[in-house]
Design a protein around this motif. Structure first.
Motif, PDB file in Angstrom:
ATOM      1  N   LYS A 254       0.813  -1.221   0.000  1.00  0.00           N
ATOM      2  CA  LYS A 254       0.000   0.000   0.000  1.00  0.00           C
ATOM      3  C   LYS A 254       0.846   1.270   0.000  1.00  0.00           C
ATOM      4  CE  LYS A 254      -3.863  -0.013   2.283  1.00  0.00           C
ATOM      5  NZ  LYS A 254      -4.913  -0.079   3.344  1.00  0.00           N
ATOM      6  N   GLU A 255       2.186   1.070  -0.070  1.00  0.00           N
ATOM      7  CA  GLU A 255       3.116   2.203  -0.143  1.00  0.00           C
ATOM      8  C   GLU A 255       2.889   3.170   1.038  1.00  0.00           C
ATOM      9  OE1 GLU A 255       2.619   3.985  -3.945  1.00  0.00           O
ATOM     10  OE2 GLU A 255       3.291   2.221  -5.049  1.00  0.00           O
ATOM     11  N   LEU A 256       2.785   2.616   2.224  1.00  0.00           N
ATOM     12  CA  LEU A 256       2.542   3.414   3.415  1.00  0.00           C
ATOM     13  C   LEU A 256       3.834   3.959   3.988  1.00  0.00           C
ATOM     14  CD1 LEU A 256      -0.076   1.134   5.207  1.00  0.00           C
ATOM     15  CD2 LEU A 256      -0.505   3.015   3.624  1.00  0.00           C
ATOM     16  N   LYS A 257       3.747   5.105   4.620  1.00  0.00           N
ATOM     17  CA  LYS A 257       4.886   5.689   5.332  1.00  0.00           C
ATOM     18  C   LYS A 257       4.759   5.288   6.808  1.00  0.00           C
ATOM     19  CE  LYS A 257       5.073   9.758   2.315  1.00  0.00           C
ATOM     20  NZ  LYS A 257       3.902   9.385   1.501  1.00  0.00           N
ATOM     21  N   MET A 258       5.706   4.517   7.300  1.00  0.00           N
ATOM     22  CA  MET A 258       5.709   4.049   8.688  1.00  0.00           C
ATOM     23  C   MET A 258       6.625   4.946   9.515  1.00  0.00           C
ATOM     24  SD  MET A 258       4.533   1.917  10.863  1.00  0.00           S
ATOM     25  CE  MET A 258       3.802   0.680   9.800  1.00  0.00           C
ATOM     26  N   ARG A 259       6.038   5.647  10.459  1.00  0.00           N
ATOM     27  CA  ARG A 259       6.797   6.513  11.351  1.00  0.00           C
ATOM     28  C   ARG A 259       6.785   5.913  12.747  1.00  0.00           C
ATOM     29  NH1 ARG A 259       3.872  12.210   9.530  1.00  0.00           N
ATOM     30  NH2 ARG A 259       4.627  12.219   7.338  1.00  0.00           N
ATOM     31  N   THR A 260       7.957   5.721  13.302  1.00  0.00           N
ATOM     32  CA  THR A 260       8.058   5.094  14.622  1.00  0.00           C
ATOM     33  C   THR A 260       8.866   5.980  15.570  1.00  0.00           C
ATOM     34  OG1 THR A 260      10.043   3.869  13.977  1.00  0.00           O
ATOM     35  CG2 THR A 260       7.915   2.776  13.655  1.00  0.00           C
ATOM     36  N   SER A 261       8.493   5.910  16.831  1.00  0.00           N
ATOM     37  CA  SER A 261       9.225   6.585  17.908  1.00  0.00           C
ATOM     38  C   SER A 261       9.201   5.632  19.099  1.00  0.00           C
ATOM     39  CB  SER A 261       8.565   7.919  18.254  1.00  0.00           C
ATOM     40  OG  SER A 261       9.225   8.522  19.353  1.00  0.00           O
ATOM     41  N   LEU A 262      10.309   4.921  19.277  1.00  0.00           N
ATOM     42  CA  LEU A 262      10.339   3.818  20.242  1.00  0.00           C
ATOM     43  C   LEU A 262      11.365   4.084  21.327  1.00  0.00           C
ATOM     44  CD1 LEU A 262      10.301   0.891  17.624  1.00  0.00           C
ATOM     45  CD2 LEU A 262       8.347   2.011  18.712  1.00  0.00           C
ATOM     46  N   SER A 263      10.956   3.856  22.562  1.00  0.00           N
ATOM     47  CA  SER A 263      11.864   3.942  23.706  1.00  0.00           C
ATOM     48  C   SER A 263      12.125   2.537  24.226  1.00  0.00           C
ATOM     49  CB  SER A 263      11.250   4.801  24.815  1.00  0.00           C
ATOM     50  OG  SER A 263      10.997   6.107  24.362  1.00  0.00           O
ATOM     51  N   PRO A 264      13.351   2.260  24.636  1.00  0.00           N
ATOM     52  CA  PRO A 264      13.669   0.913  25.157  1.00  0.00           C
ATOM     53  C   PRO A 264      13.009   0.700  26.522  1.00  0.00           C
ATOM     54  CG  PRO A 264      15.559   2.370  25.382  1.00  0.00           C
ATOM     55  CD  PRO A 264      14.541   3.134  24.614  1.00  0.00           C
ATOM     56  N   LEU A 265      11.930  -0.075  26.537  1.00  0.00           N
ATOM     57  CA  LEU A 265      11.185  -0.337  27.764  1.00  0.00           C
ATOM     58  C   LEU A 265      10.954  -1.826  27.939  1.00  0.00           C
ATOM     59  CD1 LEU A 265       8.434   2.441  27.562  1.00  0.00           C
ATOM     60  CD2 LEU A 265      10.480   2.472  28.976  1.00  0.00           C
ATOM     61  N   GLN A 266      10.681  -2.200  29.173  1.00  0.00           N
ATOM     62  CA  GLN A 266      10.311  -3.574  29.494  1.00  0.00           C
ATOM     63  C   GLN A 266       8.871  -3.582  29.996  1.00  0.00           C
ATOM     64  OE1 GLN A 266      12.376  -6.394  29.368  1.00  0.00           O
ATOM     65  NE2 GLN A 266      14.024  -5.192  28.427  1.00  0.00           N
ATOM     66  N   LEU A 267       8.011  -4.365  29.346  1.00  0.00           N
ATOM     67  CA  LEU A 267       6.622  -4.497  29.765  1.00  0.00           C
ATOM     68  C   LEU A 267       6.440  -5.749  30.602  1.00  0.00           C
ATOM     69  CD1 LEU A 267       4.706  -3.585  26.485  1.00  0.00           C
ATOM     70  CD2 LEU A 267       5.216  -2.124  28.432  1.00  0.00           C
ATOM     71  N   GLN A 268       5.493  -5.682  31.536  1.00  0.00           N
ATOM     72  CA  GLN A 268       5.185  -6.829  32.377  1.00  0.00           C
ATOM     73  C   GLN A 268       3.941  -7.516  31.827  1.00  0.00           C
ATOM     74  OE1 GLN A 268       7.125  -7.815  34.844  1.00  0.00           O
ATOM     75  NE2 GLN A 268       5.871  -9.591  35.391  1.00  0.00           N
ATOM     76  N   GLY A 269       4.089  -8.754  31.329  1.00  0.00           N
ATOM     77  CA  GLY A 269       2.929  -9.464  30.800  1.00  0.00           C
ATOM     78  C   GLY A 269       3.335 -10.690  30.017  1.00  0.00           C
ATOM     79  N   ASP A 270       2.349 -11.327  29.422  1.00  0.00           N
ATOM     80  CA  ASP A 270       2.582 -12.500  28.595  1.00  0.00           C
ATOM     81  C   ASP A 270       2.982 -12.037  27.195  1.00  0.00           C
ATOM     82  OD1 ASP A 270       2.443 -15.211  27.659  1.00  0.00           O
ATOM     83  OD2 ASP A 270       0.529 -14.673  26.740  1.00  0.00           O
ATOM     84  N   ARG A 271       4.103 -12.545  26.665  1.00  0.00           N
ATOM     85  CA  ARG A 271       4.626 -12.059  25.389  1.00  0.00           C
ATOM     86  C   ARG A 271       3.663 -12.334  24.246  1.00  0.00           C
ATOM     87  NH1 ARG A 271       7.760 -12.540  20.869  1.00  0.00           N
ATOM     88  NH2 ARG A 271       9.470 -11.009  20.711  1.00  0.00           N
ATOM     89  N   ASP A 272       3.021 -13.512  24.232  1.00  0.00           N
ATOM     90  CA  ASP A 272       2.099 -13.833  23.138  1.00  0.00           C
ATOM     91  C   ASP A 272       0.907 -12.880  23.132  1.00  0.00           C
ATOM     92  OD1 ASP A 272       3.731 -15.885  22.332  1.00  0.00           O
ATOM     93  OD2 ASP A 272       2.646 -17.422  23.488  1.00  0.00           O
ATOM     94  N   ARG A 273       0.389 -12.604  24.315  1.00  0.00           N
ATOM     95  CA  ARG A 273      -0.744 -11.684  24.378  1.00  0.00           C
ATOM     96  C   ARG A 273      -0.340 -10.275  23.962  1.00  0.00           C
ATOM     97  NH1 ARG A 273      -5.057 -12.690  29.204  1.00  0.00           N
ATOM     98  NH2 ARG A 273      -5.647 -14.814  28.655  1.00  0.00           N
ATOM     99  N   LEU A 274       0.835  -9.817  24.404  1.00  0.00           N
ATOM    100  CA  LEU A 274       1.303  -8.494  24.010  1.00  0.00           C
ATOM    101  C   LEU A 274       1.545  -8.426  22.501  1.00  0.00           C
ATOM    102  CD1 LEU A 274       3.785  -7.731  26.924  1.00  0.00           C
ATOM    103  CD2 LEU A 274       1.606  -6.606  26.479  1.00  0.00           C
ATOM    104  N   ARG A 275       2.016  -9.508  21.919  1.00  0.00           N
ATOM    105  CA  ARG A 275       2.239  -9.528  20.475  1.00  0.00           C
ATOM    106  C   ARG A 275       0.911  -9.431  19.725  1.00  0.00           C
ATOM    107  NH1 ARG A 275       6.053 -11.507  16.759  1.00  0.00           N
ATOM    108  NH2 ARG A 275       5.061 -12.193  14.810  1.00  0.00           N
ATOM    109  N   ILE A 276      -0.069 -10.242  20.155  1.00  0.00           N
ATOM    110  CA  ILE A 276      -1.379 -10.192  19.506  1.00  0.00           C
ATOM    111  C   ILE A 276      -2.005  -8.814  19.674  1.00  0.00           C
ATOM    112  CG2 ILE A 276      -3.723 -11.125  19.593  1.00  0.00           C
ATOM    113  CD1 ILE A 276      -2.526 -13.807  20.397  1.00  0.00           C
ATOM    114  N   LEU A 277      -1.866  -8.228  20.857  1.00  0.00           N
ATOM    115  CA  LEU A 277      -2.426  -6.910  21.138  1.00  0.00           C
ATOM    116  C   LEU A 277      -1.861  -5.859  20.185  1.00  0.00           C
ATOM    117  CD1 LEU A 277      -2.822  -5.452  24.711  1.00  0.00           C
ATOM    118  CD2 LEU A 277      -1.945  -4.031  22.900  1.00  0.00           C
TER     119      LEU A 277
END
Length: 473
Positions: A342-365
């Motif tokens: 779709k020729e989309l422009k992906m803009r990201t702003s990411l900070s190195p953080l650690q989340l508390q939770g189940d990795r599979d659920r966070l991935r699906i979310l």
């Protein structure tokens, strides 16, 4: 049937109004009785005062007549006049006795003295052969009678003062009685308002819990029997909805599971054909196999959403610290093909953080949020992804330049199977479960999610999730 637990809600309202009106009726009755007593007391005081004044005047007139007849008899010595003297004396005696019953105690001695001296004078006048009485004594007796007459005005003042005191006492009694009964009325109003509102609030809470999907907690409604019966019917409805919800979840889980087996065969077959294990493919055949492989992947994602929804808030996996950057890289890699197409422009702003939770659920979310943004963003549009810290929570924001979400749909889009009014710009229609799974997973992780308008013009989803202990330190 007790007063606070009648059989009918209507009867309960009637009892409440009756109890609230009762102190007011008591106040009116007490005021009527007090005013009647005050009027009676005033009437009696006026009567006594007027009667005492009139009695004093009549007594004084009789005494003057008695003096005049006595002087006539002394000059003329006519026996007829002596009889008139006796008659006037009896009239004076009667008027004085009548006045005695109306006079205050301190005037009784004066009346006794007056009666005694007049009696001595008349007796001496009627006695034959004795010394003549001194009729000039009548002057002193008249002054004494005038004193009694004017003393009746003092009686009026006393009666007026007594009536005023009684009126003041009555006013104070009415004031304090009214104040006490008003406070009692307010207390009864508060009591019956609470008793009336409590079952309604219980019904409202029960309906709200059912609307939120909580079918486990029983609904209890107190109050009148008809409202208790309504609570029992709501409780029955709660159980039925819970059974339907469980059956629906079982059905989705069963269907999703049964679809995965043939889908796996399709995927494996398409991959073998793409690898030309069954022989070389021409350009047209390779394009058909590519379409088959791509749609099988899309179908697998839809089936995984169904499975994730059917699991609901069942027991999740053990929570661990999840690296956000690594998780986002995996998700962006999965979405790379759709973004490039779709020729989309992906803009990201990411900070190195650690989340508390189940990795599979966070991935699906996060995958559901990002795929939703990609699906509704037009060709050449913008998708924004940012991960940062907001206090002691991690804030994930996913925005797009698509059509956005209507305000009236901001809560509905998180409901299962709800399809928003915004046009889907993908050739594959979704199931309406992606955002409901997001809301469910966010709630299970003790976070929160909302939707607004993105600076790019489309929808903006904001998700707050708990940070891992390492980042909270």
């Amino acid at each position: 049937m007790s007063l606070l637990r009648p059989k009918s809600f209507q009867v309960f309202i009637v009892i409440g109004f009756g109890a609230v009106l009762m102190p007011l009726l008591i106040t009116l009755i007490a005021a009527e009785v007090s005013v009647s007593r005050l009027v009676d007391k005033g009437t009696e005081a006026v009567y006594r005062s007027v009667a005492a004044t009139d009695g004093g005047r009549i007594m004084l007139e009789h005494l003057v007549d008695l003096e005049r007849k006595s002087r006539q008899y002394r000059v003329l010595k006519d026996p007829q006049i002596l009889e008139e003297v006796a008659e006037k004396y009896h009239e004076f005696f009667d008027s004085l006795n009548h006045l005695r019953g109306l006079s205050p105690p301190d005037a009784q001695q004066v009346l006794d003295q007056l009666l005694l001296e007049v009696g001595i004078l008349i007796t001496a006048l009627q006695r034959t052969g004795g010394p003549a009485p001194d009729l000039d004594t009548f002057a002193a007796l008249n002054e004494l009678a005038k004193a009694v007459y004017f003393n009746s005005y003092e009686l009026i003042k006393q009666e007026v003062g007594a009536m005023q005191s009684h009126a003041d006492r009555t006013q104070m009694v009415l004031l304090w009685t009214s104040l006490a009964l008003v406070l009692l009325t307010l207390a009864l109003v508060g009591l019956f308002t609470r008793l009336l509102a409590r079952p309604v609030k219980q019904i409202n809470r029960g309906i709200s819990r059912m609307g939120a999907g909580d079918y486990d907690q029983p609904i209890r409604v107190g109050g009148p029997q008809d409202l208790q019966f309504l609570g029992e019917r709501l409780n029955w409805l709660r159980r039925r909805l819970g059974e339907v919800e469980r059956e629906k979840t079982k059905f989705l889980a069963h269907v999703s599971h049964e679809l995965k087996t043939p889908l796996a065969s399709i995927r494996e077959g398409s991959e073998l054909m793409m690898e030309e294990m069954a022989g070389p493919l021409n350009t047209q055949q390779r394009e058909i196999v590519h379409i088959l492989q791509k749609n099988s992947l899309q179908l697998q994602k839809l089936i995984e959403n169904l499975l994730g929804f059917s699991r609901g808030q069942a027991l999740g996996e053990a929570e661990t610290a999840v690296d956000v950057l690594a998780l986002v890289e995996d998700i962006l890699e999965d979405q790379r093909a759709a973004v490039l197409k779709k020729e989309l422009k992906m803009r990201t702003s990411l900070s190195p953080l650690q989340l508390q939770g189940d990795r599979d659920r966070l991935r699906i979310l996060m995958d559901n949020l990002l795929s939703n943004a990609v699906k509704f963003t037009p060709v050449g549009g913008v998708v924004e992804l940012s991960v940062g810290r907001d206090g002691d929570m991690a804030l994930i924001e996913v925005g797009d330049s698509g059509p956005g979400i209507q305000i009236e749909e901001s809560e509905k889009i998180f409901q299962p199977f709800y399809q928003g009014s915004a046009p889907c710009l993908s050739h594959v229609q979704g199931t309406g479960l992606g955002l409901s799974i997001v809301r469910e997973y966010v709630d299970s992780l003790s976070g929160r999610v909302d939707v607004g308008q993105s600076p790019a013009g489309g929808a903006l989803f904001r998700v707050w999730l708990p940070l891992a202990a390492e980042d909270l330190a």
